[in-house]
Design a protein around this motif. Sequence first.
Motif, PDB file in Angstrom:
ATOM      1  N   HIS A 155      -4.175  10.695  -0.023  1.00  0.00           N
ATOM      2  CA  HIS A 155      -2.839  11.272  -0.198  1.00  0.00           C
ATOM      3  C   HIS A 155      -2.331  11.860   1.124  1.00  0.00           C
ATOM      4  CE1 HIS A 155      -3.483  10.386  -4.298  1.00  0.00           C
ATOM      5  NE2 HIS A 155      -4.160  11.480  -4.618  1.00  0.00           N
ATOM      6  N   ARG A 156      -3.225  12.515   1.872  1.00  0.00           N
ATOM      7  CA  ARG A 156      -2.829  13.026   3.193  1.00  0.00           C
ATOM      8  C   ARG A 156      -2.408  11.870   4.099  1.00  0.00           C
ATOM      9  NH1 ARG A 156      -7.821  15.633   3.067  1.00  0.00           N
ATOM     10  NH2 ARG A 156      -8.476  14.384   4.863  1.00  0.00           N
ATOM     11  N   ALA A 157      -3.170  10.779   4.057  1.00  0.00           N
ATOM     12  CA  ALA A 157      -2.861   9.633   4.913  1.00  0.00           C
ATOM     13  C   ALA A 157      -1.512   9.023   4.549  1.00  0.00           C
ATOM     14  CB  ALA A 157      -3.970   8.584   4.798  1.00  0.00           C
ATOM     15  N   TRP A 158      -1.209   8.957   3.257  1.00  0.00           N
ATOM     16  CA  TRP A 158       0.092   8.405   2.842  1.00  0.00           C
ATOM     17  C   TRP A 158       1.230   9.268   3.380  1.00  0.00           C
ATOM     18  CZ3 TRP A 158       4.400  10.082   0.300  1.00  0.00           C
ATOM     19  CH2 TRP A 158       5.325   9.100  -0.070  1.00  0.00           C
ATOM     20  N   HIS A 159       1.108  10.573   3.221  1.00  0.00           N
ATOM     21  CA  HIS A 159       2.166  11.472   3.695  1.00  0.00           C
ATOM     22  C   HIS A 159       2.319  11.362   5.210  1.00  0.00           C
ATOM     23  CE1 HIS A 159       4.178  15.259   4.793  1.00  0.00           C
ATOM     24  NE2 HIS A 159       4.718  15.204   3.589  1.00  0.00           N
ATOM     25  N   ALA A 160       1.214  11.259   5.921  1.00  0.00           N
ATOM     26  CA  ALA A 160       1.266  11.183   7.384  1.00  0.00           C
ATOM     27  C   ALA A 160       1.980   9.920   7.852  1.00  0.00           C
ATOM     28  CB  ALA A 160      -0.147  11.231   7.963  1.00  0.00           C
ATOM     29  N   SER A 161       1.794   8.808   7.156  1.00  0.00           N
ATOM     30  CA  SER A 161       2.383   7.545   7.596  1.00  0.00           C
ATOM     31  C   SER A 161       3.777   7.304   7.043  1.00  0.00           C
ATOM     32  CB  SER A 161       1.477   6.374   7.195  1.00  0.00           C
ATOM     33  OG  SER A 161       1.408   6.240   5.784  1.00  0.00           O
ATOM     34  N   GLN A 162       4.088   7.882   5.870  1.00  0.00           N
ATOM     35  CA  GLN A 162       5.348   7.559   5.215  1.00  0.00           C
ATOM     36  C   GLN A 162       6.382   8.679   5.225  1.00  0.00           C
ATOM     37  OE1 GLN A 162       5.976   4.423   4.097  1.00  0.00           O
ATOM     38  NE2 GLN A 162       4.017   4.048   5.101  1.00  0.00           N
ATOM     39  N   VAL A 163       5.967   9.898   5.529  1.00  0.00           N
ATOM     40  CA  VAL A 163       6.901  11.024   5.459  1.00  0.00           C
ATOM     41  C   VAL A 163       6.950  11.822   6.762  1.00  0.00           C
ATOM     42  CG1 VAL A 163       7.538  13.129   4.207  1.00  0.00           C
ATOM     43  CG2 VAL A 163       6.488  11.208   2.965  1.00  0.00           C
ATOM     44  N   PHE A 164       5.788  12.206   7.287  1.00  0.00           N
ATOM     45  CA  PHE A 164       5.755  13.061   8.476  1.00  0.00           C
ATOM     46  C   PHE A 164       6.400  12.351   9.667  1.00  0.00           C
ATOM     47  CE2 PHE A 164       3.643  14.927  12.246  1.00  0.00           C
ATOM     48  CZ  PHE A 164       4.002  16.251  12.051  1.00  0.00           C
ATOM     49  N   HIS A 165       7.253  13.073  10.372  1.00  0.00           N
ATOM     50  CA  HIS A 165       8.038  12.485  11.451  1.00  0.00           C
ATOM     51  C   HIS A 165       7.362  12.644  12.805  1.00  0.00           C
ATOM     52  CE1 HIS A 165      11.788  11.061   9.644  1.00  0.00           C
ATOM     53  NE2 HIS A 165      11.613  12.022   8.757  1.00  0.00           N
ATOM     54  N   SER A 224       0.814  -1.220   0.000  1.00  0.00           N
ATOM     55  CA  SER A 224       0.000   0.000   0.000  1.00  0.00           C
ATOM     56  C   SER A 224       0.848   1.272   0.000  1.00  0.00           C
ATOM     57  CB  SER A 224      -0.944  -0.004   1.207  1.00  0.00           C
ATOM     58  OG  SER A 224      -1.772  -1.142   1.197  1.00  0.00           O
ATOM     59  N   GLY A 225       1.885   1.286  -0.841  1.00  0.00           N
ATOM     60  CA  GLY A 225       2.694   2.489  -0.966  1.00  0.00           C
ATOM     61  C   GLY A 225       3.670   2.729   0.159  1.00  0.00           C
ATOM     62  N   THR A 226       3.944   1.703   0.968  1.00  0.00           N
ATOM     63  CA  THR A 226       4.894   1.865   2.068  1.00  0.00           C
ATOM     64  C   THR A 226       6.292   2.118   1.522  1.00  0.00           C
ATOM     65  OG1 THR A 226       3.598   0.390   3.468  1.00  0.00           O
ATOM     66  CG2 THR A 226       5.903   0.744   4.096  1.00  0.00           C
ATOM     67  N   ARG A 227       6.986   3.071   2.104  1.00  0.00           N
ATOM     68  CA  ARG A 227       8.349   3.380   1.672  1.00  0.00           C
ATOM     69  C   ARG A 227       9.336   2.416   2.319  1.00  0.00           C
ATOM     70  NH1 ARG A 227      10.239   8.651   3.452  1.00  0.00           N
ATOM     71  NH2 ARG A 227      11.911   8.275   1.979  1.00  0.00           N
ATOM     72  N   ALA A 228      10.289   1.921   1.511  1.00  0.00           N
ATOM     73  CA  ALA A 228      11.368   1.075   2.015  1.00  0.00           C
ATOM     74  C   ALA A 228      12.644   1.426   1.251  1.00  0.00           C
ATOM     75  CB  ALA A 228      11.019  -0.400   1.846  1.00  0.00           C
TER      76      ALA A 228
END
Length: 307
Positions: free
Chosen positions: A278-288, A16-20
Amino acid sequence: MDWLGRIAKLRQWSRSGTRAPHKPLLLLHALGRFQQDTDSELRYSAVEKDLQLLLTEYGPPNRTTPAYPFHHLISDGVWEVRTDRGPGSPGTGVRALRETGATGRLAPELRTALRAEPELLGRMARLLLDLHFPPSLHGDLCEAVGLALEPSETGHLMPTRRQRDRRMRELVLTAYEYRCAFCGYDGRIGTVPVGLEAAHVRWWAFGGPDDIDNGLCLCSLHHKLFDKGVLGVDDGHRILVAQQFVGHSPAAREHVIALAGRPLIGPQPGVRPVAADHRAWHASQVFHGTARPADAACRIRGRTSSS
């Protein structure tokens, strides 16, 4: 050997778009070292701290370890590991990698190809950057790993890659009426806006579309901080500021910390705001980490305005 194809198909955990970005960061670090010294090797105990810093700054917000890519990159055919006992990795255990003197470097065939075709290094590095990180971070990341890339190395890399929509910048800036959605900056030289950029909320490298509801008009400073995970957007379309961010100067307090809890500026009526997924993706994968409470930011704004 199709080295660019191998780089484009690195085996990475994905859901689901998780960054690795563990393997891309290790490879960029190794390419930077190779560019400086073609015989270089990376002893795990010597580079562990540098790799951890890269993961902390450019990886996802969850805790991780550089031991994972150091071992698993072997399976992609671009990396080899030796220990004091001979060829082969001792596994992903940090203690084992340290105590066995584990040392990694680019695979022999890849080193030969890079020596024979020096421009291949730049194309590989650009491909890794394009596939895993937003353009706003490319320069900083190259500096962090010691890579010097020529402008000519930004050319066509993979014929099957999807193309960006060049209209997105104009559409997003128009939607936000040429103002930064975070601070309201709207500078121009004559009729030309300067220092304003169209930021992808869900990164283009991770399937983020070139759509207005995946974009924000941001000034250069806030675009960089948004992509670094210092700033975010909550479900109420208010600005998030990471508690991990520290700044004591009046500029840091006024231009970053004081943003916490402020509503976004724009878009204009009739334009779709940033989509929830898109907000949810940024919150889980980018925001610290955790966001600063808005009331604390209000107190800072009050002190700033009275000083």
